[in-house]
Design a protein around this motif. Structure first.
Motif, PDB file in Angstrom:
ATOM      1  N   MET A  34       0.717  -1.292   0.085  1.00 40.25           N
ATOM      2  CA  MET A  34      -0.008  -0.110  -0.059  1.00 40.25           C
ATOM      3  C   MET A  34       0.878   1.351  -0.017  1.00 40.25           C
ATOM      4  SD  MET A  34      -3.191  -0.867   2.558  1.00 40.25           S
ATOM      5  CE  MET A  34      -3.358   0.808   2.640  1.00 40.25           C
ATOM      6  N   LEU A  35       1.890   1.188   0.918  1.00 39.92           N
ATOM      7  CA  LEU A  35       2.871   2.517   0.686  1.00 39.92           C
ATOM      8  C   LEU A  35       3.512   2.688  -0.298  1.00 39.92           C
ATOM      9  CD1 LEU A  35       3.994   2.333   4.407  1.00 39.92           C
ATOM     10  CD2 LEU A  35       2.384   3.847   3.508  1.00 39.92           C
ATOM     11  N   GLY A  74      10.616  15.184   6.783  1.00 35.85           N
ATOM     12  CA  GLY A  74      10.365  13.866   7.509  1.00 35.85           C
ATOM     13  C   GLY A  74       8.908  13.842   8.046  1.00 35.85           C
ATOM     14  N   GLN A  75       8.589  15.193   8.837  1.00 39.62           N
ATOM     15  CA  GLN A  75       7.280  15.271   9.337  1.00 39.62           C
ATOM     16  C   GLN A  75       6.031  15.292   8.145  1.00 39.62           C
ATOM     17  OE1 GLN A  75       6.260  19.105  11.148  1.00 39.62           O
ATOM     18  NE2 GLN A  75       5.378  17.890  12.687  1.00 39.62           N
ATOM     19  N   SER A  76       6.522  15.603   6.967  1.00 42.86           N
ATOM     20  CA  SER A  76       5.494  15.732   6.022  1.00 42.86           C
ATOM     21  C   SER A  76       5.252  14.251   5.422  1.00 42.86           C
ATOM     22  CB  SER A  76       6.079  16.530   4.684  1.00 42.86           C
ATOM     23  OG  SER A  76       5.869  17.897   5.027  1.00 42.86           O
ATOM     24  N   LEU A  77       6.412  13.560   5.206  1.00 38.82           N
ATOM     25  CA  LEU A  77       6.374  12.077   5.163  1.00 38.82           C
ATOM     26  C   LEU A  77       5.830  11.181   6.130  1.00 38.82           C
ATOM     27  CD1 LEU A  77       7.120   9.418   3.402  1.00 38.82           C
ATOM     28  CD2 LEU A  77       9.427   9.431   4.565  1.00 38.82           C
ATOM     29  N   ALA A  78       6.016  11.728   7.351  1.00 38.23           N
ATOM     30  CA  ALA A  78       5.244  10.879   8.457  1.00 38.23           C
ATOM     31  C   ALA A  78       3.490  10.914   8.424  1.00 38.23           C
ATOM     32  CB  ALA A  78       5.585  11.331   9.769  1.00 38.23           C
ATOM     33  N   LEU A  79       3.297  12.442   8.177  1.00 38.59           N
ATOM     34  CA  LEU A  79       1.740  12.781   7.946  1.00 38.59           C
ATOM     35  C   LEU A  79       1.089  11.947   6.935  1.00 38.59           C
ATOM     36  CD1 LEU A  79       2.098  16.306   9.043  1.00 38.59           C
ATOM     37  CD2 LEU A  79       0.888  14.568  10.326  1.00 38.59           C
ATOM     38  N   ALA A  80       1.941  11.894   5.710  1.00 38.33           N
ATOM     39  CA  ALA A  80       1.356  11.468   4.395  1.00 38.33           C
ATOM     40  C   ALA A  80       1.150   9.913   4.669  1.00 38.33           C
ATOM     41  CB  ALA A  80       2.356  11.605   3.368  1.00 38.33           C
ATOM     42  N   VAL A  81       2.303   9.138   5.320  1.00 37.17           N
ATOM     43  CA  VAL A  81       2.057   7.914   5.807  1.00 37.17           C
ATOM     44  C   VAL A  81       0.893   7.542   6.795  1.00 37.17           C
ATOM     45  CG1 VAL A  81       3.115   5.700   6.997  1.00 37.17           C
ATOM     46  CG2 VAL A  81       4.575   7.129   5.312  1.00 37.17           C
ATOM     47  N   PHE A  82       0.537   8.281   7.604  1.00 40.09           N
ATOM     48  CA  PHE A  82      -0.640   8.283   8.640  1.00 40.09           C
ATOM     49  C   PHE A  82      -1.717   8.385   7.634  1.00 40.09           C
ATOM     50  CE2 PHE A  82      -3.749  10.169  11.067  1.00 40.09           C
ATOM     51  CZ  PHE A  82      -3.714   9.361  12.179  1.00 40.09           C
ATOM     52  N   ALA A  83      -1.637   9.115   6.778  1.00 40.54           N
ATOM     53  CA  ALA A  83      -2.834   9.409   5.683  1.00 40.54           C
ATOM     54  C   ALA A  83      -3.288   8.427   4.822  1.00 40.54           C
ATOM     55  CB  ALA A  83      -3.184  10.927   5.310  1.00 40.54           C
ATOM     56  N   ALA A  84      -2.276   7.875   4.393  1.00 48.00           N
ATOM     57  CA  ALA A  84      -2.374   6.411   3.659  1.00 48.00           C
ATOM     58  C   ALA A  84      -2.656   5.170   4.393  1.00 48.00           C
ATOM     59  CB  ALA A  84      -0.992   6.338   2.881  1.00 48.00           C
ATOM     60  N   LEU A  85      -2.403   4.997   5.579  1.00 44.43           N
ATOM     61  CA  LEU A  85      -3.016   3.684   6.343  1.00 44.43           C
ATOM     62  C   LEU A  85      -4.034   4.024   7.285  1.00 44.43           C
ATOM     63  CD1 LEU A  85       0.806   2.830   7.498  1.00 44.43           C
ATOM     64  CD2 LEU A  85      -0.886   1.888   5.353  1.00 44.43           C
TER      65      LEU A  85
END
Length: 140
Positions: A1-2, A76-87
């Motif tokens: 998914m990621l 990194g914070q933007s990536l963490a938020l994007a991973v959160f939104a994706a999962l």
């Protein structure tokens, strides 16, 4: 998914892989600073014999760990938020549910090389078939 989420994450053996299903690897010639690792952390016990066919409901806990370069807190914070939104509460999965335990990624400070780290704790739920093992020939 990621990998499919358009976040620039790829698994090994791809060159420059930055998505792992194990503890976060150290940076070396093939592992970049910006990386994501998924680690299964346990979870509740299975609920056995749901439905027909000896199926069980499993709910493993997982932690997604995100790391960015030392000079790239915002990235990194933007990536963490994007991973959160994706999962979190993934609508694309009809066979499983994914739910975040917190309302946002948790900033975990820096590692020994001053790279920024975040964590996302997830509960995954899915139905799995129990696989009965057949005895091999000669085994009673």
């Amino acid at each position: 998914m990621l990998e499919a989420a358009g976040l620039g994450l790829t698994r090994p053996p791809a060159s420059g892989a930055n998505l792992f299903t194990a503890p976060m690897p150290e940076v070396d010639g093939s592992v970049p600073d910006r990386a994501v690792a998924l680690v299964v952390t346990g979870g509740a016990g299975p609920l056995p014999y749901l439905g027909l066919g000896r199926k069980a409901y499993l709910s493993p806990g997982c932690q997604v760990r995100i790391r960015s370069a030392r000079e790239d807190f915002e990235g990194g914070q933007s990536l963490a938020l994007a991973v959160f939104a994706a999962l979190n509460q993934t609508p694309d999965m009809s066979s499983a549910t994914v739910r975040a335990e917190e309302s946002a990624p948790v900033y975990m400070g820096t590692d020994g090389a001053d790279r920024h780290r975040w964590g996302i704790n997830l509960m995954v739920g899915f139905i799995a078939s129990a696989t009965a093992r057949k005895p091999s020939a000669g085994v009673v």
